[in-house]
Design a protein around this motif. Structure first.
Motif, PDB file in Angstrom:
ATOM      1  N   ASP A 144      48.201  -4.256  32.801  1.00  0.00           N
ATOM      2  CA  ASP A 144      47.540  -5.085  31.798  1.00  0.00           C
ATOM      3  C   ASP A 144      47.458  -6.554  32.198  1.00  0.00           C
ATOM      4  OD1 ASP A 144      47.153  -2.906  30.073  1.00  0.00           O
ATOM      5  OD2 ASP A 144      49.176  -3.125  29.246  1.00  0.00           O
ATOM      6  N   THR A 310      44.805 -12.449  26.317  1.00  0.00           N
ATOM      7  CA  THR A 310      44.666 -11.017  26.564  1.00  0.00           C
ATOM      8  C   THR A 310      43.647 -10.803  27.667  1.00  0.00           C
ATOM      9  OG1 THR A 310      45.172 -10.469  24.264  1.00  0.00           O
ATOM     10  CG2 THR A 310      44.065  -8.779  25.571  1.00  0.00           C
ATOM     11  N   THR A 313      40.045  -5.630  30.677  1.00  0.00           N
ATOM     12  CA  THR A 313      40.021  -4.958  31.974  1.00  0.00           C
ATOM     13  C   THR A 313      39.211  -3.669  31.953  1.00  0.00           C
ATOM     14  OG1 THR A 313      42.030  -3.662  31.508  1.00  0.00           O
ATOM     15  CG2 THR A 313      42.331  -5.828  32.519  1.00  0.00           C
TER      16      THR A 313
END
Length: 341
Positions: A144, A310, A313
């Motif tokens: 992440d 954040t 992706t």
């Protein structure tokens, strides 16, 4: 281990079986790769743009945005232990030269750059150093955050410099809301009260920009300079951050910059052309930005753990490396492409 290798420039990379890296120095760290970001710089490597600067010998493994788990450590490593989740600062630095001691380790005089000048993280394991490892909060996973190691770090580095200039009521313009830009937007909103205007030619990118904090968006076209000047009462923005750096964005970015303002260039691909008298008479500052410091990466990881940044992706298996590259070239990636071994 499996590793994606540049065998010849201007050709598709190949998956090879190569020896795993080994500990040879007291501060060495081997990381089992949990994720590796796919960056436009990787395309530039394949296109031979970095050949002269890197001096690398083919074949080698690229990938400079890496996160994973500590697999092995040298005898003098004390800051991480086997099993720790880490993100890797993209540079291996000496800690002894003037820039390192001054906190500017991204300009280390003895640096090694895995993925550019040495084997990188498009593989199952990576050799790095203790000075490059930032431990991850329990809430974060390598897949992440991997691309924050360079794309995120670069975005945070420029935004932190810009935030020192910006005050409440000021305007910051960002050109480009893609892989770096969408991170830069979140960082700026976390660090500065300034109004943020984002420019991009892609409607989906502008929609994302609005969702993550942009105060205003402008479609990139022939009228974008006029629109920014109109929004700023004809004066221009106190800070312009150009994540594109090509296709005319440099001249347009400078035209949007206020007198005594700062034009930060991050993307690259064209020359900046401005008469010196215009630069002197307006006292505009042109500032280059590359990667960021170890402390920048620690601060970015803190913002990420707090939920203020954040990373958006698209994940691919390591075996699908060519699809990730092709999607990036074709503009099909929203946010950052990530390879997961």
């Amino acid at each position: 281990m499996r590793a994606v290798r540049v065998v010849e420039y201007h050709q598709n990379m190949e998956m090879h079986d190569v020896p795993e890296p080994e500990i040879s120095g007291p501060l060495d760290v081997i990381v089992r790769i949990g994720a590796a970001g796919v960056c436009r710089t990787d395309l530039h490597v394949i296109e031979e743009q970095w050949r002269e600067k890197s001096g690398v010998t083919l074949p080698y493994t690229i990938g400079h945005e890496n996160a994973g788990w500590v697999h092995a450590v040298g005898a003098a490593v004390t800051n991480v232990t086997v099993g720790d989740k880490v993100i890797c600062h993209p540079l291996i630095t000496c800690g002894l030269c003037g820039p390192c001691r001054d906190g500017q380790d991204c300009h280390c005089e003895e640096q090694t750059f895995p993925g550019i000048g040495a084997d990188g993280g498009y593989a199952e394991y990576l050799l790095t150093s203790a000075r490059s490892c930032v431990k991850l909060d329990d809430s974060l996973e390598p897949a992440d955050v991997a691309a924050l190691a360079d794309a995120g770090l670069t975005a945070y580095h420029v935004v932190a410099k810009a935030a020192a200039k910006l005050r409440a009521g000021d305007t910051c313009v960002m050109i480009g809301a893609g892989g770096l830009g969408h991170i830069g937007i979140q960082c700026l909103k976390a660090l500065s009260p300034a109004r943020l205007v984002v420019i991009d030619r892609n409607p989906e990118a502008l929609q994302l920009a609005e969702e993550i904090g942009a105060d205003m968006t402008v479609v990139a076209d022939s009228s974008q300079v006029d629109k920014v000047l109109e929004l700023t009462g004809g004066a221009g923005a106190e800070v312009v951050i150009d994540f594109v750096g090509e296709g005319g964005s440099t001249s347009q970015g400078l035209a949007m910059t206020k007198r005594n303002g700062e034009y930060h260039v991050v993307g690259y691909g064209e020359d900046i052309v401005i008469p010196t008298i215009d630069l002197v008479s307006s006292e505009r500052n042109i500032i280059g930005n590359l990667v960021g410091t170890y402390n920048d990466l620690k601060e970015l990881m803190a913002l990420t753990a707090q939920g203020k940044v954040t990373l958006h992706t698209q994940k691919y298996s390591l075996d699908d490396f060519q699809k990730a590259i092709d999607d990036l070239v074709a503009g099909r990636v929203r946010g950052r492409a990530i390879l997961v071994p």
